[in-house]
Motif scaffolding. Structure first.
Motif, mmCIF file in Angstrom:
data_model
loop_
_atom_site.group_PDB
_atom_site.id
_atom_site.type_symbol
_atom_site.label_atom_id
_atom_site.label_comp_id
_atom_site.label_asym_id
_atom_site.label_seq_id
_atom_site.Cartn_x
_atom_site.Cartn_y
_atom_site.Cartn_z
ATOM 1 N N MET B 1 0.815 -1.203 0.000
ATOM 2 C CA MET B 1 0.000 0.000 0.000
ATOM 3 C C MET B 1 0.854 1.261 0.000
ATOM 4 O O MET B 1 0.368 2.354 -0.119
ATOM 5 C CB MET B 1 -0.980 -0.009 1.171
ATOM 6 N N MET B 27 5.262 0.281 20.650
ATOM 7 C CA MET B 27 6.111 -0.858 20.345
ATOM 8 C C MET B 27 6.904 -1.292 21.572
ATOM 9 O O MET B 27 7.041 -2.482 21.836
ATOM 10 C CB MET B 27 7.042 -0.481 19.191
ATOM 11 N N TYR B 28 7.416 -0.313 22.353
ATOM 12 C CA TYR B 28 8.116 -0.678 23.596
ATOM 13 C C TYR B 28 7.195 -1.481 24.506
ATOM 14 O O TYR B 28 7.589 -2.505 25.057
ATOM 15 C CB TYR B 28 8.596 0.581 24.336
ATOM 16 N N ALA B 30 4.618 -3.235 23.659
ATOM 17 C CA ALA B 30 4.321 -4.538 23.077
ATOM 18 C C ALA B 30 5.508 -5.494 23.229
ATOM 19 O O ALA B 30 5.324 -6.677 23.531
ATOM 20 C CB ALA B 30 3.942 -4.386 21.606
ATOM 21 N N VAL B 31 6.731 -4.984 23.023
ATOM 22 C CA VAL B 31 7.917 -5.839 23.185
ATOM 23 C C VAL B 31 8.008 -6.307 24.633
ATOM 24 O O VAL B 31 8.233 -7.491 24.905
ATOM 25 C CB VAL B 31 9.205 -5.077 22.782
ATOM 26 N N VAL B 69 -0.269 -7.042 22.843
ATOM 27 C CA VAL B 69 0.847 -7.204 21.900
ATOM 28 C C VAL B 69 0.315 -7.224 20.463
ATOM 29 O O VAL B 69 0.813 -6.518 19.582
ATOM 30 C CB VAL B 69 1.633 -8.500 22.189
ATOM 31 N N GLY B 73 0.896 -4.203 17.942
ATOM 32 C CA GLY B 73 1.748 -4.602 16.814
ATOM 33 C C GLY B 73 1.037 -4.372 15.493
ATOM 34 O O GLY B 73 1.643 -3.900 14.519
ATOM 35 N N ALA B 74 -0.263 -4.703 15.453
ATOM 36 C CA ALA B 74 -1.032 -4.512 14.227
ATOM 37 C C ALA B 74 -1.107 -3.027 13.870
ATOM 38 O O ALA B 74 -0.991 -2.639 12.708
ATOM 39 C CB ALA B 74 -2.440 -5.086 14.390
ATOM 40 N N VAL B 78 0.344 -0.865 10.581
ATOM 41 C CA VAL B 78 -0.371 0.062 9.693
ATOM 42 C C VAL B 78 0.499 1.281 9.399
ATOM 43 O O VAL B 78 0.615 1.739 8.269
ATOM 44 C CB VAL B 78 -1.711 0.507 10.320
ATOM 45 N N ASP B 80 3.825 1.511 9.575
ATOM 46 C CA ASP B 80 5.042 1.157 8.836
ATOM 47 C C ASP B 80 4.737 0.322 7.594
ATOM 48 O O ASP B 80 5.639 -0.279 7.019
ATOM 49 C CB ASP B 80 5.994 0.380 9.747
ATOM 50 N N GLY B 82 3.232 -2.543 7.199
ATOM 51 C CA GLY B 82 3.663 -3.928 7.363
ATOM 52 C C GLY B 82 2.613 -4.939 6.935
ATOM 53 O O GLY B 82 2.906 -6.106 6.767
ATOM 54 N N HIS B 83 1.360 -4.479 6.779
ATOM 55 C CA HIS B 83 0.308 -5.423 6.400
ATOM 56 C C HIS B 83 0.393 -5.718 4.916
ATOM 57 O O HIS B 83 0.627 -4.824 4.105
ATOM 58 C CB HIS B 83 -1.073 -4.863 6.740
ATOM 59 N N ILE B 84 0.167 -6.969 4.596
ATOM 60 C CA ILE B 84 0.364 -7.366 3.213
ATOM 61 C C ILE B 84 -0.921 -7.182 2.424
ATOM 62 O O ILE B 84 -1.963 -7.730 2.771
ATOM 63 C CB ILE B 84 0.824 -8.834 3.140
ATOM 64 N N TRP B 173 10.021 1.873 13.057
ATOM 65 C CA TRP B 173 10.737 0.602 13.201
ATOM 66 C C TRP B 173 10.905 0.000 11.834
ATOM 67 O O TRP B 173 9.982 0.034 11.029
ATOM 68 C CB TRP B 173 9.953 -0.370 14.071
ATOM 69 N N HIS B 174 12.061 -0.556 11.579
ATOM 70 C CA HIS B 174 12.247 -1.174 10.276
ATOM 71 C C HIS B 174 12.007 -2.654 10.332
ATOM 72 O O HIS B 174 12.212 -3.263 11.340
ATOM 73 C CB HIS B 174 13.644 -0.868 9.752
#
Lengths: 430, 174
Positions: B1, B27-28, B30-31, B69, B73-74, B78, B80, B82-84, B173-174
């Motif tokens: 996207m 993210m912190y 969630a990790v 988490v 994470g989801a 969005v 970054d 990351g969703h395919i 985050w990469h």
């Protein structure tokens, strides 16, 4: 009518390019709105779908795979594989296949596998005069073994989607022989192309070197053993063994290999969280979707449709494979497994396929999809590492595709490949 | 996207600055949550075999944590991209239409996220009973649905603004 809305909206969103999880969720929402039912039911389904203890194995396997990817284990596995097969014609290609298989076992994920092995092997093969398209095709195909290995989180996803007909303990040993079969087919393809293109022959470094590199790589490979023995002996459940695998990966990369840094650890953990978010969100929205598919008896419709064409199991299995392949090219692995399993598993079982065997078949089909555009995740990563286009890779993909197809057909039509080992271990009856 | 090839400036809007921090801290959290879950399950194994007394709370608490988490994470996914999703068919269309479809995708994602927030809120308000084995009320399960939904909406709005101004959202985050 409601079913038509569900399918059409889903396809529309998918073609538009809405991320799969949202496409699934939105189509379920549209259908429920059309039916005039309360939306809250759907979201309750979603939350309870994500909230099952055995699902925790998914983030754990993803996390341990990421740790292995960032923890510098790849190099050791490559050195061991090179000492084994590096001297044969096209040795680096064969090395690549063996290394991908081993790392596939360690990481349990084709994408992690291609990232780890591709980063080491593709530049190395370029250096030694191998063609880039060959390097990419070898890596992307051999790394698919990761999906069939005991550490594969996609196996857990299948056991969820199969709704209690298959236990993780039965499925996990079932993948090993097909994974080795896939490795052998990839070795043959890699060797065939190497001979045709006249790639160089190396020198055998001697058994001392094989043993030395094996010992260096062994602690990394042990993670597979821990999981297998833990689950099969009944000491751990799949989830527990996965948590032990994470702990082991942390100890191994921080203290034994000392290749892990805090920075890399955070990258691995953040990647694991993101993948968990993507995959478990998919699991959640697929629960919505499955709830609706159950309501509209989609599995029964598909069953009678396929049986209307033929009642011959060979033809039915072929049709299922083709449909799975088509869907697998458009969706990523987790989504394909979650959506297709409830539809096709009952038909396949009726035609005489064991649910464990069907699991391996669907994983292999999704693996094919990982190397086929438009949504070929593994292929995309491989091409990105090598810096060439998907089109260039597709031009010479045929021998490798044949290897993959041969594995798929053998596993589909010869149940022994997937069922012998679980039967010997007593986790599958018969 | 996300169209990576667009030679765009990084997004500098106030929302973008806020979102960068938000997604970083989410993210912190969630990790930290993921590490806690691993620790809880390992502790469960340990206490079963070594202490001979499996804790009742570990499994239940791990299941609450995983929802945070997952949804955090989801949401980060969005931001970054990351969703395919599929974009190959859109490549064939002229760029103008493609950009409009990109906006439409973000709007659709916002629509689903809005459903998450609203229904998470409704379900959470009804869930006043206790979670078995834990001194917590059931509504803590629905909090991440609301928070995740809000983050997804914020991140998607950021993407829309960036797309209109021809800027690019820099992943935290990469």
């Amino acid at each position: 009518m409601a079913l038509t809305i569900l399918c059409l909206t889903f396809l529309l969103f998918l073609i538009l390019g809405v991320p799969v999880a949202f496409a699934i969720g939105l189509s379920a929402v549209c259908t429920i709105l059309y039916e005039g039912l309360p939306l809250a039911v759907l979201f309750q389904q979603m939350m309870s779908g994500m909230n099952i203890f055995s699902f925790l194995a998914i983030p754990f396997f993803v996390f341990s795979g990421e740790l292995m990817l960032h923890g510098g284990i790849a190099d050791k596995i490559v050195k061991f594989s090179e000492s084994l097969v590096g001297h044969v014609r096209g040795g680096l290609g064969l090395t690549n296949v063996v290394a991908c298989t081993i790392f596939g076992g360690v990481s349990g994920s084709p994408v992690a596998d291609v990232s780890a092995m591709g980063a080491v092997m593709i530049p190395l093969m370029k250096d030694k005069g191998y063609d880039v398209d060959y390097a990419v095709n070898v890596t992307t195909h051999a790394s698919l073994t990761g999906a069939l290995m005991p550490t594969s989180h996609n196996m857990i996803i299948y056991t969820l989607a199969a709704g209690g007909t298959v236990s993780a303990g039965a499925l996990i040993p079932a993948g090993i022989v097909p994974a080795i079969l896939l490795m052998v087919c990839c070795l043959i393809a890699a060797y065939y192309v190497a001979v045709k293109r006249g790639y160089p022959v190396g020198i055998f470094p001697g058994w001392n070197e094989v043993v030395r590199t094996f010992i260096a790589a062994l602690p990394g490979m042990l993670v597979v053993v821990i999981i297998l023995v833990g689950i099969l002996s009944g000491v751990f459940t799949a989830t527990e063994s996965a948590s032990v695998a994470v702990t082991y990966s942390i100890i191994l990369t921080f203290f034994l290999y000392r290749t892990m840094t805090w920075e890399k650890f955070m990258i691995a953990a953040a990647k694991a969280v993101k993948t968990t978010g993507v995959v478990l969100l998919l699991v959640g929205v697929s629960t919505m979707f499955q709830y609706l598919m159950g309501l509209y008896e989609v599995a029964e419709l598909m069953g009678s449709f396929l049986k209307g064409i033929s009642t011959n199991p060979i033809v039915i299995f072929l049709m299922i494979n083709i449909l799975l392949f088509l869907l697998g090219t458009f969706m990523d692995m987790a989504a394909t497994i979650l959506i297709c399993t409830p539809i096709f598993l009952p038909v396949a079982m009726e035609a005489g396929m064991h649910p464990v065997q069907f699991g391996i078949v669907i994983l292999l089909n999704c693996a094919l999809g990982l190397n086929t555009p438009p949504v070929g995740t593994t292929q995309f990563v491989g091409c990105a590492i090598a810096g060439i286009s998907v089109g260039q890779v597709m031009r010479t993909i045929l021998p490798f595709y044949t290897a993959l197809l041969a594995t798929l057909l053998l596993v589909t039509y010869v149940p022994a490949f997937s069922l012998t080992l679980p039967r010997l271990l007593g986790v599958v009856a018969g | 996207m996300e169209h990576k090839n667009r030679a765009a400036r990084p997004s500098q809007s106030g929302l973008s600055k806020f979102n960068a921090l938000l997604s970083r801290y989410a993210m912190y959290v969630a990790v930290f949550g993921l590490l806690c879950i691993v620790a809880m399950v390992v502790y469960q194994v340990f206490s079963r075999y070594v202490l001979n007394r499996p804790p009742t709370w570990a499994e239940s608490l791990a299941l609450v944590f995983i929802l945070y988490v997952t949804l955090f994470g989801a949401a980060a996914g969005v931001r970054d991209a990351g969703h395919i999703g599929m974009e190959s068919l859109l490549v064939l269309l002229p760029e103008k239409i493609r950009n409009q479809i990109e906006l439409l995708i973000h709007v659709l994602v916002i629509a689903f996220a809005a459903c998450m927030v609203y229904n998470g809120f409704v379900l959470g308000m009804q869930a006043n009973y206790k979670i078995p084995n834990l001194p917590l009320s059931e509504w803590v399960r629905y909090v991440p649905l609301v928070l995740g939904g809000i983050m997804i909406i914020l991140f998607s709005i950021e993407h829309i603004i960036a797309a209109i101004k021809d800027e690019q959202v820099i992943p935290s985050w990469h």
